[in-house]
Write a protein that holds these residues in place. Structure first.
Motif, PDB file in Angstrom:
ATOM      1  N   ASP C 287      58.514 -61.608  -8.481  1.00 36.83           N
ATOM      2  CA  ASP C 287      59.208 -61.418  -9.751  1.00 36.83           C
ATOM      3  C   ASP C 287      59.294 -59.921 -10.050  1.00 36.83           C
ATOM      4  O   ASP C 287      58.332 -59.195  -9.823  1.00 36.83           O
ATOM      5  N   ALA C 288      60.458 -59.497 -10.577  1.00 40.21           N
ATOM      6  CA  ALA C 288      60.617 -58.082 -10.899  1.00 40.21           C
ATOM      7  C   ALA C 288      60.478 -57.870 -12.395  1.00 40.21           C
ATOM      8  O   ALA C 288      60.823 -58.744 -13.194  1.00 40.21           O
ATOM      9  N   GLU C 289      59.964 -56.717 -12.751  1.00 35.07           N
ATOM     10  CA  GLU C 289      59.890 -56.353 -14.158  1.00 35.07           C
ATOM     11  C   GLU C 289      61.253 -55.816 -14.581  1.00 35.07           C
ATOM     12  O   GLU C 289      61.824 -54.959 -13.905  1.00 35.07           O
ATOM     13  N   VAL C 290      61.779 -56.340 -15.663  1.00 41.81           N
ATOM     14  CA  VAL C 290      63.123 -55.945 -16.085  1.00 41.81           C
ATOM     15  C   VAL C 290      63.095 -54.518 -16.651  1.00 41.81           C
ATOM     16  O   VAL C 290      62.208 -54.166 -17.422  1.00 41.81           O
ATOM     17  N   THR C 291      64.049 -53.707 -16.231  1.00 38.19           N
ATOM     18  CA  THR C 291      64.176 -52.362 -16.796  1.00 38.19           C
ATOM     19  C   THR C 291      65.524 -52.253 -17.498  1.00 38.19           C
ATOM     20  O   THR C 291      66.394 -53.103 -17.341  1.00 38.19           O
ATOM     21  N   ILE C 292      65.651 -51.176 -18.254  1.00 41.75           N
ATOM     22  CA  ILE C 292      66.922 -50.896 -18.934  1.00 41.75           C
ATOM     23  C   ILE C 292      68.065 -50.888 -17.929  1.00 41.75           C
ATOM     24  O   ILE C 292      69.163 -51.372 -18.189  1.00 41.75           O
ATOM     25  N   GLU C 293      67.779 -50.334 -16.766  1.00 40.14           N
ATOM     26  CA  GLU C 293      68.833 -50.222 -15.760  1.00 40.14           C
ATOM     27  C   GLU C 293      69.349 -51.603 -15.355  1.00 40.14           C
ATOM     28  O   GLU C 293      70.550 -51.808 -15.223  1.00 40.14           O
ATOM     29  N   ASP C 294      68.416 -52.551 -15.192  1.00 41.61           N
ATOM     30  CA  ASP C 294      68.836 -53.921 -14.875  1.00 41.61           C
ATOM     31  C   ASP C 294      69.740 -54.459 -15.976  1.00 41.61           C
ATOM     32  O   ASP C 294      70.733 -55.124 -15.720  1.00 41.61           O
ATOM     33  N   CYS C 295      69.368 -54.152 -17.213  1.00 38.30           N
ATOM     34  CA  CYS C 295      70.170 -54.639 -18.340  1.00 38.30           C
ATOM     35  C   CYS C 295      71.578 -54.093 -18.288  1.00 38.30           C
ATOM     36  O   CYS C 295      72.560 -54.807 -18.503  1.00 38.30           O
ATOM     37  N   PHE C 296      71.690 -52.790 -18.008  1.00 39.13           N
ATOM     38  CA  PHE C 296      73.017 -52.180 -17.965  1.00 39.13           C
ATOM     39  C   PHE C 296      73.840 -52.698 -16.799  1.00 39.13           C
ATOM     40  O   PHE C 296      75.030 -52.947 -16.933  1.00 39.13           O
ATOM     41  N   ILE C 297      73.178 -52.869 -15.666  1.00 34.12           N
ATOM     42  CA  ILE C 297      73.917 -53.381 -14.512  1.00 34.12           C
ATOM     43  C   ILE C 297      74.441 -54.770 -14.838  1.00 34.12           C
ATOM     44  O   ILE C 297      75.577 -55.114 -14.547  1.00 34.12           O
ATOM     45  N   ASN C 298      73.622 -55.525 -15.541  1.00 35.17           N
ATOM     46  CA  ASN C 298      74.033 -56.858 -15.937  1.00 35.17           C
ATOM     47  C   ASN C 298      75.228 -56.801 -16.890  1.00 35.17           C
ATOM     48  O   ASN C 298      76.162 -57.581 -16.772  1.00 35.17           O
ATOM     49  N   LEU C 299      75.195 -55.837 -17.807  1.00 35.16           N
ATOM     50  CA  LEU C 299      76.313 -55.668 -18.733  1.00 35.16           C
ATOM     51  C   LEU C 299      77.593 -55.302 -17.994  1.00 35.16           C
ATOM     52  O   LEU C 299      78.683 -55.708 -18.372  1.00 35.16           O
ATOM     53  N   LEU C 300      77.451 -54.511 -16.968  1.00 34.34           N
ATOM     54  CA  LEU C 300      78.621 -53.995 -16.252  1.00 34.34           C
ATOM     55  C   LEU C 300      79.257 -55.044 -15.357  1.00 34.34           C
ATOM     56  O   LEU C 300      80.442 -54.999 -15.074  1.00 34.34           O
ATOM     57  N   HIS C 301      78.443 -56.008 -14.918  1.00 39.37           N
ATOM     58  CA  HIS C 301      78.971 -56.981 -13.963  1.00 39.37           C
ATOM     59  C   HIS C 301      80.031 -57.874 -14.576  1.00 39.37           C
ATOM     60  O   HIS C 301      79.946 -58.244 -15.718  1.00 39.37           O
TER      61      HIS C 301
END
Lengths: 246, 366, 301
Positions: C287-301
C-alpha cells in the motif's frame, strides 16, 4: 563488464582562481540513466559543457562515446544529443519543419528524415498539430518533441539539462517514459534535474557539491548510506555542506 | 523628491558600471570627431592641375611657375582650349583647372584688375575647397609680389563643378554633434527603459508607490546630463584639437543643444513605450533614427541636390534642423534671430512626441 | 477581513482565454498556493491582483481595495515578486535593497526586523553584484526587496523555479515565519512537494481552478486505492502496468504507483500475479501513502 560510454578522470575546470569543477571522476555505462545532481552553482553545467565538447578542461581526462574530449570534439558532437530547458526548438517553424531541420543538421538522408518524421509524429501523437507552429504547442508537448529530436540520429548518449521544468506532474511522467524507452533502446541518458523524485528514476546518480562529486551510487544505496527515506533528504544533507555561493 | 534622487543615482550607477556603455558614451564622440576631423578633410598634395593659358604673357607665366613650385600641385598640362577641362576632369586626369583669360597682363596693368577662373571637381567637396583656397592663396601671393604702390587686384572666379553648393565640407562638427546626441539620447534612453521591462523590474516598480511617470523622468535626467557633457567634450575637441572655433554665442549654442537633447529624449521615450525588448528598441533607434540622421541631416549628403520627396522627408528629421542651427551659430556666428524658426520646429517635434508618449503611457502592463 | 477576494475573474489574450472565471479567497495570515504548470494562467492571475492587468470579466479585491478602481492603494500596500527575475544585476545586494526601500518610501532600518533573518545570510555578500549571486541567494534578496515595506499581502510568482532543493526548502521556511508576522502570502509554484507547505492550495490547469482545499483534506479524500510497486526492470514494469484494467499507473520515486479507479477493488496479489505472468522479477508491492502529487495526478487524469 558493460560498455563504458562516459569515462571522466580527474576532470577539472578553473576560471581564474575559481575551481568550478574540481577533479571529478566517474563512469557512465551504456544504456544507463545517469542523474547528475547538484545545487545551483555546484558546477553541473560546467562539467556537462566539457563532456559535450563545448568547453576545454583545465586538466584531467575524459572520453565520451569513446572519443577524447580534448582532441575529438567533432566526433563527440556527432555521437551525442543535447536538450536543455532554454534551447529546444525553433518556435516559428512547424512541428514537421523542426524535425526535418534537425534531421538535416544531424546528417540523416532524405529518406531517413521522411521515415523518422512520420514515426515521431505518430509516436508522440502529434498528427493533428504537425503543421502548427511550435510556439502554439503546450510546453509538455514541446519538451517531448524536443527530446525526440535530440535523439533523432540515434546518438550514443543524450545530455538533458533540466529538461522538465514547468510542467504538471502527469506530463513530467510522460516525459520520463520517453527517457526510459530511449535507455531501453540502448541510448545512455545523462540528466540534470531539480526534482528529487526524478532523481529516484535514475539508475545511478552523482551529487556535486562545490565542484566535487560527493556521492555516487544507486538511489537505493544512497538512501541506505545516509539512512534517510528519500533522495530529497540525501540531497539536503549533502548540499547543506556547500560553502560557496556561485 | 528623495526617491527621485535615489532613482537618478541608480541610473548613473548603471551607466558607470557598464564599461561598454561608457565607451560608447564618451569614446565614440572623441573617435568620431577625430575621424571626421583628420581623415575626411584637409591636406591636399600633388593635385593634378590643368592650366588653360589663353594670355600666354609674362604675368601668366609667372603665376604658372608659382603654382608649379608649390607642393600642392602638379601641372598636368598647359593648353589653350577651355573645352579640354571637361574631358580632363571626366578622365580623372586633373581635379582642378586654372583658367587665365586673354589679355591678362594688359588688364592687370591698365585696369589694375584682372580675372582668373578656378574650376574644381567638387564631387569631393572637401578636396575642392582646399584646392580653391590654395590656388587663391598663390594668386594673392603673386599680387602682393608685384611690388608697386598701385593696388592691383586679381579676382579669382571660382566655380565648383558637380556639387556647386559645397555642402558638407568642413562643417562636420555640427554633424557629429547631431549624430552623437541622436545615438546617446534616443538609443540609450529607449534601451534603458525597455531593459526594465525585460528584466521584470518594471513590474515591481509599477506595483510600488512610485508614480509610473516618475520612472520615465528619472531615466531621462541622467541621459540629459551625460549628453550635455558630451556636447562639452565635442566642442572642446573641435576648438582645441581641430581648430574649428565657435564664432557665435556659446550660451546660445548650449541652449540649442539642450533643446535638441530634449527632442531626442522625447523620441527615446516614445520608442521605449512602444517596444517590449531591447533588441527591437535598438533596431528602431538605429534604423529609424540614426540612419535618417546620417542621410537627411545635410551633414553627409547635400539636401539641395535631393529629389523633392526626399527633401520633404528631410524636413521631419530633427537632426536637420539642429545641424542648421549649430552651423549658423558655430560656423557663421549668427544669433538667435537667425535660428528661431528652426528652434521652433524642434520644440514642436519635442512637444509632439512627449504628448503622444504621455498619451500612450500605461500604468498597467497591457 | 479577507486578504484577497477573486470573483469569476477572466482574462483573454487575442481571443485566447488565459484565465477563465477564477474565484478564490485568501484569509488574512494565510499561505495560499496556486499550483499548476506553465501556461496555466498563474501569472495572469498575479498580474490582475497586483493591478498590472485589467480583468476582462469578474472582480477582485486585495485587502478590501478593488483591483481596478483602487490600484494606487493596492500598489502602496502589497509586495510583489514577479516570476521573471526582478533585481538590478549590476547593483550590489545592498544597493538593490536600499533602492527598493526608497522606492517604497521606507528605509532598511525601519522594517529590518522583517528581513533580518534572511538578510543575515546575505550580509557577507552585501557588496557583491546581484547578477553574481547563486539562484537561491537571488531569490532571498528578491524576497527581502519585496518585504522591505512591510506589505499587507505578498504576491510571489514562482519564487522557487529553477532553484535547487536546499534553497527551496530554506525559502519555504522563511515564508512560514512571515506568516507568523501576519503577512498574507499568495504564492505559485510548479513543484508539487511545495504544495504541502501551503495552508490551502488551488490547483490550476488551462486557466481554470480544479480544486481548492487544504493539503490535508486533499490527501484524506483521495478515495482511490493506491499501491506502490517495484521491479527489476522499471521500463518493462511501467509498460506492463499500463495493461492492468481500471487503473492508472505512473512512476513515483523509486516505485511505480497504481491508482485503482473508484468502484473497483483490487488485491495486491492480483497485480503481483499479473506482473509475474509478464516475466517481471524482483517484484515488491504494497500500500502506498497518498501524497499531494498523487492527488493532482488524479485530478489531471
Amino acid at each position: 563488464m558493460e560498455e563504458v560510454v562516459i569515462q571522466a578522470d580527474k576532470l577539472t575546470k578553473k576560471f581564474g582562481d575559481f575551481t568550478a569543477v574540481d577533479a571529478i571522476t566517474f563512469q557512465v555505462r551504456k544504456g544507463e540513466i545517469f542523474g547528475f545532481l547538484g545545487a545551483n552553482g555546484a558546477g553541473k553545467t560546467t562539467a556537462m559543457r566539457m563532456l559535450c565538447g563545448l568547453s576545454v578542461p583545465t586538466s584531467g581526462e575524459a572520453k565520451v562515446a569513446g572519443f577524447d574530449i580534448y582532441k575529438e570534439t567533432e566526433s563527440i558532437k556527432k555521437n551525442i544529443g543535447y536538450m536543455s530547458q532554454k534551447f529546444s526548438l525553433y518556435e516559428d517553424l512547424t512541428v514537421v519543419e523542426n524535425i526535418r531541420f534537425f534531421g538535416g543538421i544531424y546528417g540523416l538522408t532524405n529518406e531517413q528524415i521522411k521515415n523518422k518524421t512520420q514515426q515521431l509524429i505518430e509516436r508522440l501523437g502529434l498528427t493533428s498539430v504537425q503543421k502548427q507552429l511550435v510556439v502554439d504547442l503546450p510546453l509538455g508537448w514541446k519538451q517531448k518533441l524536443s527530446f525526440s529530436i535530440a535523439i533523432i540520429h540515434q546518438p550514443k548518449i543524450v545530455f538533458l539539462d533540466e529538461p522538465t521544468g514547468g510542467v504538471d506532474p502527469l506530463t513530467r511522467r510522460q516525459f520520463w517514459e520517453l527517457i526510459y524507452e530511449a535507455a531501453h533502446n540502448g541510448i545512455t541518458v545523462f540528466v540534470t534535474t531539480h526534482y528529487m523524485d526524478e532523481a529516484e528514476y535514475c539508475d545511478r546518480l552523482s551529487i556535486m557539491v562545490d565542484g566535487r562529486i560527493k556521492a555516487l551510487d544507486t538511489p537505493k544505496n544512497l538512501k541506505a548510506e545516509f539512512e534517510v527515506e528519500s533522495m530529497d533528504e540525501v540531497f539536503y544533507k549533502l548540499a547543506r555542506q556547500a560553502t560557496r555561493a556561485e | 523628491m528623495k526617491r527621485l534622487l535615489v532613482f537618478i543615482k541608480k541610473e548613473f550607477t548603471h551607466v558607470l558600471r557598464d564599461k561598454k556603455t561608457l565607451l560608447i558614451l564618451f569614446g565614440m564622440p572623441i573617435v568620431q570627431v577625430l575621424i571626421f576631423g583628420f581623415v575626411l578633410s584637409n591636406e591636399v598634395k600633388n593635385t593634378n592641375l590643368l592650366v588653360i593659358d589663353q594670355a600666354q604673357d609674362s604675368a601668366t607665366k609667372e603665376i604658372i611657375s608659382k603654382v608649379q613650385a608649390s607642393v600642392y600641385f602638379n601641372i598636368a598640362s598647359v593648353t589653350f582650349d577651355v573645352k579640354d577641362v571637361e574631358a580632363s576632369f571626366k578622365k580623372g586626369k586633373s581635379k582642378a583647372a586654372l583658367i587665365l583669360p586673354k589679355d591678362f597682363e594688359k588688364n592687370l596693368m591698365t585696369k589694375h584688375v584682372a580675372q582668373v577662373q578656378i574650376l574644381a571637381d567638387a564631387s569631393d567637396p572637401n578636396h575642392a575647397t582646399t584646392i580653391e583656397n590654395y590656388l587663391t592663396a598663390i594668386i594673392r601671393d603673386y599680387t602682393n609680389s608685384l611690388n608697386t604702390t598701385m593696388p592691383y587686384t586679381i579676382t579669382p572666379e571660382v566655380r565648383m563643378l558637380y556639387n556647386p553648393q559645397l555642402k558638407g565640407a568642413p562643417n562636420f562638427v555640427p554633424g557629429v554633434m547631431a549624430l552623437i546626441l541622436m545615438l546617446v539620447c534616443v538609443m540609450m534612453t529607449a534601451i534603458s527603459i525597455v531593459r526594465e521591462k525585460e528584466m521584470g523590474t518594471m513590474e515591481v516598480l509599477l506595483v510600488s508607490p512610485f508614480k509610473p511617470i516618475m520612472v520615465i523622468v528619472s531615466k531621462v535626467v541622467p541621459y540629459f546630463i551625460l549628453s550635455m557633457l558630451n556636447i562639452v567634450s565635442i566642442l572642446l575637441l573641435s576648438v582645441y584639437v581641430l581648430g574649428v572655433p565657435i564664432k557665435g554665442n556659446v550660451l546660445l549654442l548650449f541652449a540649442e543643444s539642450a533643446l535638441f537633447i530634449s527632442t531626442c529624449l522625447s523620441l527615446g521615450i516614445f520608442i521605449s513605450i512602444k517596444t517590449q525588448t531591447q533588441q527591437v528598441a535598438m533596431l528602431i533607434s538605429l534604423m529609424g533614427m540614426l540612419l535618417p540622421t546620417v542621410l537627411f541631416s545635410g551633414f553627409m549628403f547635400p539636401i539641395e541636390n535631393m529629389p523633392f520627396p526626399l527633401r520633404m522627408i528631410s524636413n521631419i528629421v530633427p537632426a536637420k534642423w539642429f545641424y542648421i542651427i549649430v552651423k549658423d551659430i558655430m560656423i557663421k556666428g549668427l544669433g538667435f534671430a537667425a535660428v528661431w524658426k528652426e528652434s521652433l520646429i524642434l520644440m514642436g517635434i519635442t512637444v509632439f512626441f512627449l504628448g503622444i508618449s504621455i498619451k500612450n503611457f500605461k500604468i498597467r502592463l497591457a | 477581513m479577507k486578504a484577497v477576494i477573486a470573483e469569476n475573474i477572466s482574462k483573454q489574450y487575442n481571443g485566447k482565454p488565459a484565465v477563465e472565471k477564477v474565484s478564490f479567497e485568501v484569509d488574512e495570515g494565510e499561505i495560499f498556493g496556486l499550483i499548476g504548470p506553465d501556461g496555466a494562467g498563474k501569472t495572469s492571475i498575479f498580474r490582475i491582483l497586483t493591478t498590472l492587468l485589467l480583468p476582462d470579466g469578474g472582480s477582485a479585491q486585495v485587502h478590501h481595495w478593488d483591483v481596478v478602481k483602487d490600484w494606487r492603494a493596492i500598489r502602496n500596500a502589497v509586495g510583489y515578486m514577479p516570476g521573471k527575475f526582478s533585481l538590478y544585476q549590476d547593483l550590489t545586494v545592498e544597493e538593490n535593497l536600499h533602492f527598493f526601500a526608497t522606492v517604497f518610501n521606507t528605509s532598511i532600518q525601519e522594517n529590518y526586523h522583517l528581513i533580518e533573518e534572511i538578510y543575515v545570510q546575505l550580509e557577507p555578500f552585501k557588496n557583491r553584484r546581484a547578477g553574481k549571486l547563486s539562484g537561491g541567494m537571488k531569490q532571498k534578496l528578491a524576497l527581502c526587496c519585496a518585504l522591505i515595506h512591510k506589505p499587507k499581502v505578498l504576491f510571489l510568482d514562482e519564487p522557487t523555479t529553477g532553484v535547487d532543493p536546499v534553497s527551496r526548502r530554506e525559502f519555504w521556511e522563511m515564508l512560514k515565519k512571515l506568516k507568523q508576522q501576519n503577512i498574507s502570502i499568495v504564492v505559485s509554484t510548479p513543484y508539487m512537494d511545495e504544495a504541502s507547505m501551503c495552508d490551502r492550495i488551488a490547483s490550476i490547469q488551462s486557466g481554470s481552478i480544479l480544486s481548492i482545499d487544504t493539503p490535508q483534506y486533499l490527501v484524506k479524500n483521495y478515495g482511490n486505492q493506491l499501491f506502490k510497486v517495484k521491479a527489476n526492470d522499471r521500463y518493462r514494469l511501467l509498460e506492463v502496468l499500463k495493461s492492468v484494467p481500471s487503473t492508472k499507473s505512473y512512476a513515483f520515486g523509486e516505485y511505480a504507483h497504481i491508482s485503482v479507479e473508484k468502484g473497483h477493488q483490487m488485491e495486491a496479489s492480483e497485480i503481483r500475479q499479473h506482473l509475474h505472468q509478464n516475466g517481471l522479477t524482483g517484484v515488491e508491492i504494497g500500500d502506498a501513502e497518498v501524497t499531494i502529487e498523487d492527488c493532482f495526478i488524479n485530478l489531471l487524469h
